[in-house]
Write a protein that holds these residues in place. Structure first.
Motif, PDB file in Angstrom:
ATOM      1  N   GLU A  51     -12.536  -1.391 -36.496  1.00 14.79           N
ATOM      2  CA  GLU A  51     -12.057  -1.202 -35.118  1.00 14.79           C
ATOM      3  C   GLU A  51     -11.307   0.117 -34.955  1.00 14.79           C
ATOM      4  N   TYR A  52     -10.855   0.666 -36.087  1.00 13.28           N
ATOM      5  CA  TYR A  52     -10.086   1.917 -36.047  1.00 13.28           C
ATOM      6  C   TYR A  52     -10.859   3.073 -36.688  1.00 13.28           C
ATOM      7  N   LYS A  53     -12.179   3.003 -36.570  1.00 18.63           N
ATOM      8  CA  LYS A  53     -13.051   4.001 -37.193  1.00 18.63           C
ATOM      9  C   LYS A  53     -12.670   5.433 -36.795  1.00 18.63           C
ATOM     10  N   LEU A  54     -12.348   5.624 -35.509  1.00 22.17           N
ATOM     11  CA  LEU A  54     -12.037   6.972 -35.027  1.00 22.17           C
ATOM     12  C   LEU A  54     -10.678   7.466 -35.539  1.00 22.17           C
ATOM     13  N   GLU A  55      -9.803   6.525 -35.876  1.00 21.08           N
ATOM     14  CA  GLU A  55      -8.474   6.923 -36.375  1.00 21.08           C
ATOM     15  C   GLU A  55      -8.319   6.547 -37.847  1.00 21.08           C
ATOM     16  N   ILE A  56      -9.439   6.562 -38.575  1.00 28.68           N
ATOM     17  CA  ILE A  56      -9.422   6.024 -39.942  1.00 28.68           C
ATOM     18  C   ILE A  56      -8.485   6.794 -40.868  1.00 28.68           C
ATOM     19  N   ASN A  57      -8.339   8.112 -40.646  1.00 33.91           N
ATOM     20  CA  ASN A  57      -7.434   8.873 -41.515  1.00 33.91           C
ATOM     21  C   ASN A  57      -5.985   8.445 -41.310  1.00 33.91           C
ATOM     22  N   ASP A  58      -5.614   8.126 -40.063  1.00 36.17           N
ATOM     23  CA  ASP A  58      -4.264   7.601 -39.805  1.00 36.17           C
ATOM     24  C   ASP A  58      -4.084   6.251 -40.512  1.00 36.17           C
ATOM     25  N   TYR A  59      -5.128   5.425 -40.451  1.00 40.50           N
ATOM     26  CA  TYR A  59      -5.097   4.102 -41.091  1.00 40.50           C
ATOM     27  C   TYR A  59      -4.867   4.261 -42.602  1.00 40.50           C
ATOM     28  N   PHE A  60      -5.650   5.170 -43.203  1.00 37.69           N
ATOM     29  CA  PHE A  60      -5.507   5.416 -44.646  1.00 37.69           C
ATOM     30  C   PHE A  60      -4.128   5.980 -44.974  1.00 37.69           C
ATOM     31  N   ASP A  61      -3.627   6.880 -44.107  1.00 40.36           N
ATOM     32  CA  ASP A  61      -2.317   7.497 -44.376  1.00 40.36           C
ATOM     33  C   ASP A  61      -1.199   6.460 -44.348  1.00 40.36           C
ATOM     34  N   ILE A  62      -1.302   5.489 -43.437  1.00 33.71           N
ATOM     35  CA  ILE A  62      -0.294   4.414 -43.402  1.00 33.71           C
ATOM     36  C   ILE A  62      -0.330   3.645 -44.731  1.00 33.71           C
ATOM     37  N   MET A  63      -1.539   3.343 -45.193  1.00 31.06           N
ATOM     38  CA  MET A  63      -1.672   2.616 -46.463  1.00 31.06           C
ATOM     39  C   MET A  63      -1.114   3.448 -47.627  1.00 31.06           C
ATOM     40  N   MET A  64      -1.358   4.766 -47.584  1.00 31.39           N
ATOM     41  CA  MET A  64      -0.853   5.632 -48.660  1.00 31.39           C
ATOM     42  C   MET A  64       0.669   5.673 -48.672  1.00 31.39           C
ATOM     43  N   ILE A  65       1.257   5.778 -47.476  1.00 28.04           N
ATOM     44  CA  ILE A  65       2.725   5.811 -47.406  1.00 28.04           C
ATOM     45  C   ILE A  65       3.299   4.485 -47.924  1.00 28.04           C
ATOM     46  N   TRP A  66       2.638   3.380 -47.570  1.00 20.99           N
ATOM     47  CA  TRP A  66       3.081   2.065 -48.045  1.00 20.99           C
ATOM     48  C   TRP A  66       3.071   2.020 -49.583  1.00 20.99           C
ATOM     49  N   TYR A  67       1.949   2.396 -50.191  1.00 20.83           N
ATOM     50  CA  TYR A  67       1.847   2.285 -51.655  1.00 20.83           C
ATOM     51  C   TYR A  67       2.728   3.299 -52.382  1.00 20.83           C
ATOM     52  N   ARG A  68       2.980   4.450 -51.736  1.00 22.78           N
ATOM     53  CA  ARG A  68       3.942   5.392 -52.341  1.00 22.78           C
ATOM     54  C   ARG A  68       5.345   4.786 -52.312  1.00 22.78           C
ATOM     55  N   ASP A  69       5.650   4.083 -51.204  1.00 23.37           N
ATOM     56  CA  ASP A  69       6.933   3.380 -51.112  1.00 23.37           C
ATOM     57  C   ASP A  69       7.054   2.314 -52.213  1.00 23.37           C
ATOM     58  N   VAL A  70       5.962   1.576 -52.410  1.00 17.37           N
ATOM     59  CA  VAL A  70       5.962   0.519 -53.445  1.00 17.37           C
ATOM     60  C   VAL A  70       6.231   1.149 -54.816  1.00 17.37           C
ATOM     61  N   LEU A  71       5.557   2.263 -55.070  1.00 22.86           N
ATOM     62  CA  LEU A  71       5.719   2.974 -56.349  1.00 22.86           C
ATOM     63  C   LEU A  71       7.158   3.449 -56.517  1.00 22.86           C
ATOM     64  N   LEU A  72       7.708   4.012 -55.453  1.00 23.49           N
ATOM     65  CA  LEU A  72       9.077   4.531 -55.488  1.00 23.49           C
ATOM     66  C   LEU A  72      10.079   3.391 -55.696  1.00 23.49           C
ATOM     67  N   TYR A  73       9.868   2.287 -54.981  1.00 19.94           N
ATOM     68  CA  TYR A  73      10.790   1.159 -55.117  1.00 19.94           C
ATOM     69  C   TYR A  73      10.704   0.565 -56.530  1.00 19.94           C
ATOM     70  N   LYS A  74       9.495   0.491 -57.052  1.00 17.83           N
ATOM     71  CA  LYS A  74       9.301  -0.064 -58.403  1.00 17.83           C
ATOM     72  C   LYS A  74      10.035   0.795 -59.437  1.00 17.83           C
ATOM     73  N   ALA A  75      10.034   2.101 -59.213  1.00 13.99           N
ATOM     74  CA  ALA A  75      10.648   3.024 -60.176  1.00 13.99           C
ATOM     75  C   ALA A  75      12.164   3.107 -60.020  1.00 13.99           C
ATOM     76  N   THR A  76      12.672   2.974 -58.780  1.00 16.18           N
ATOM     77  CA  THR A  76      14.103   3.252 -58.548  1.00 16.18           C
ATOM     78  C   THR A  76      14.902   2.080 -57.989  1.00 16.18           C
ATOM     79  N   ALA A  77      14.206   1.100 -57.390  1.00 19.00           N
ATOM     80  CA  ALA A  77      14.861  -0.020 -56.681  1.00 19.00           C
ATOM     81  C   ALA A  77      15.797   0.481 -55.579  1.00 19.00           C
TER      82      ALA A  77
END
Length: 329
Positions: free
Chosen positions: A243-269
């Motif tokens: 449904e978000y085909k036209l904004e797919i890069n924004d969709y992916f970027d949100i997912m990337m920011i989320w997983y970078r946050d997860v990585l950062l939290y895992k490393a530093t709490a």
């Protein structure tokens, strides 16, 4: 249109242009080089308004006749060069709007200013036609070339212009500006700022976009339930992203920011350095279930998915492979 005072960041460029006004050493031609929405046009318009202002200071006064015309984009000696073809500025465009016009003296101002936006779209013939004007301009002419790619210009044009590269604006400045101007909460301002990567125009677009919040919510909802969905539900998830085909890069970027946050939290709490602070419960859950290697693999998979879609690989297939990788890690 705004004056220099309303522009967020870009202090060095503004200082350079204001010094040129003070010392009366305004160049006949400038290249403003930087990404889309990075502030090039605002800088060019503020400069043009200041040059034409009847008070002749380093900032448009916003009150004189010239400034009022400039604010309404109908100042006769600030000329916006247009082009009919979406991807090309032709030699005819340059001849009719610049070359055949420069010898006519300013209507009522000290300068005649030509603003050429998307100037990288000038073909070689157009550039050569402009070059003749840049080489021997009347003393009152100022040409402002706004571009996302100064490398597209002939070396002869670059050598005769002053090039000013628009740099990224610090995140804290953008975040504060969004919160103050658009009255949005800090967590939303942080997400928009993280996305914008130093580009104020992009941050503003995101802050005032309803669809961006919808994409964000959809992406986070999918991330929360992805680990638990069965394979037969996968196609439903693919359809949801579709449904978000036209904004797919924004969709992916949100997912990337989320997983970078997860990585950062895992490393530093450390919660304070996260973008998605408001998702801390889910963040903790995700960090406890995933390994460092797994999160790194997800981030790589998101980059791969972007590259594949650019190469026109089948959309559903790319998304399915991505979701399987996230599920496995």
């Amino acid at each position: 249109m705004a004056g220099f005072a309303e522009i967020i960041g870009h202090e060095q460029i503004i200082e350079h242009l204001q010094n040129a006004i003070i010392s009366k050493k305004v160049s006949h031609a400038y290249i403003l080089n930087g990404p889309d929405d990075s502030g090039k046009r605002m800088i060019a318009e503020a400069f043009a308004m200041a040059l034409q202002c009847e008070k002749q200071e380093t900032e448009g006064c916003m009150e004189c006749h010239s400034c009022k015309q400039a604010l309404n984009k109908n100042q006769p000696d600030i000329i916006y060069v247009t082009h009919e073809k979406p991807n090309t500025i032709s030699v005819d465009d340059i001849r009719s709007q610049v070359k055949n016009d420069v010898d006519i003296k300013p209507y009522a101002s000290p300068y005649k200013i030509y603003i050429i936006d998307e100037a990288e779209k000038m073909n070689v013939q157009a550039q050569n036609a402009l070059l003749k004007t840049i080489e021997e301009p009347p003393e009152y002419v100022v040409i402002l070339l706004l571009t996302t790619n100064a490398d597209a210009f002939l070396p002869t044009i670059c050598s005769r212009c002053i090039t000013l590269s628009v740099k990224v604006v610090p995140d804290e400045k953008i975040k504060n500006y969004l919160m103050k101007t658009y009255q949005i909460p800090d967590y939303q301002a942080e997400v928009c700022t993280a996305f914008a990567q130093g580009n104020v125009g992009k941050a503003v677009k995101l802050a005032s976009s309803e669809s961006f919040n919808e994409i964000r919510n959809s992406a986070l909802q999918l991330i929360r339930r992805l680990k638990d969905i069965d394979l037969y539900e996968m196609m439903e998830a693919v359809k949801q992203i579709g449904e978000y085909k036209l904004e797919i890069n924004d969709y992916f970027d949100i997912m990337m920011i989320w997983y970078r946050d997860v990585l950062l939290y895992k490393a530093t709490a450390d919660i304070n350095s996260l973008i998605f602070k408001d998702e801390i419960y889910e963040m903790k859950k995700s960090a406890s279930k995933s390994s460092y290697e797994g999160i790194e693999e997800i981030l790589k998979a998101l980059e791969r998915a972007k590259t594949r879609l650019k190469a026109n690989v089948n959309f559903d297939l790319v998304i399915e492979l991505l979701l399987l990788t996230i599920k496995e890690n």
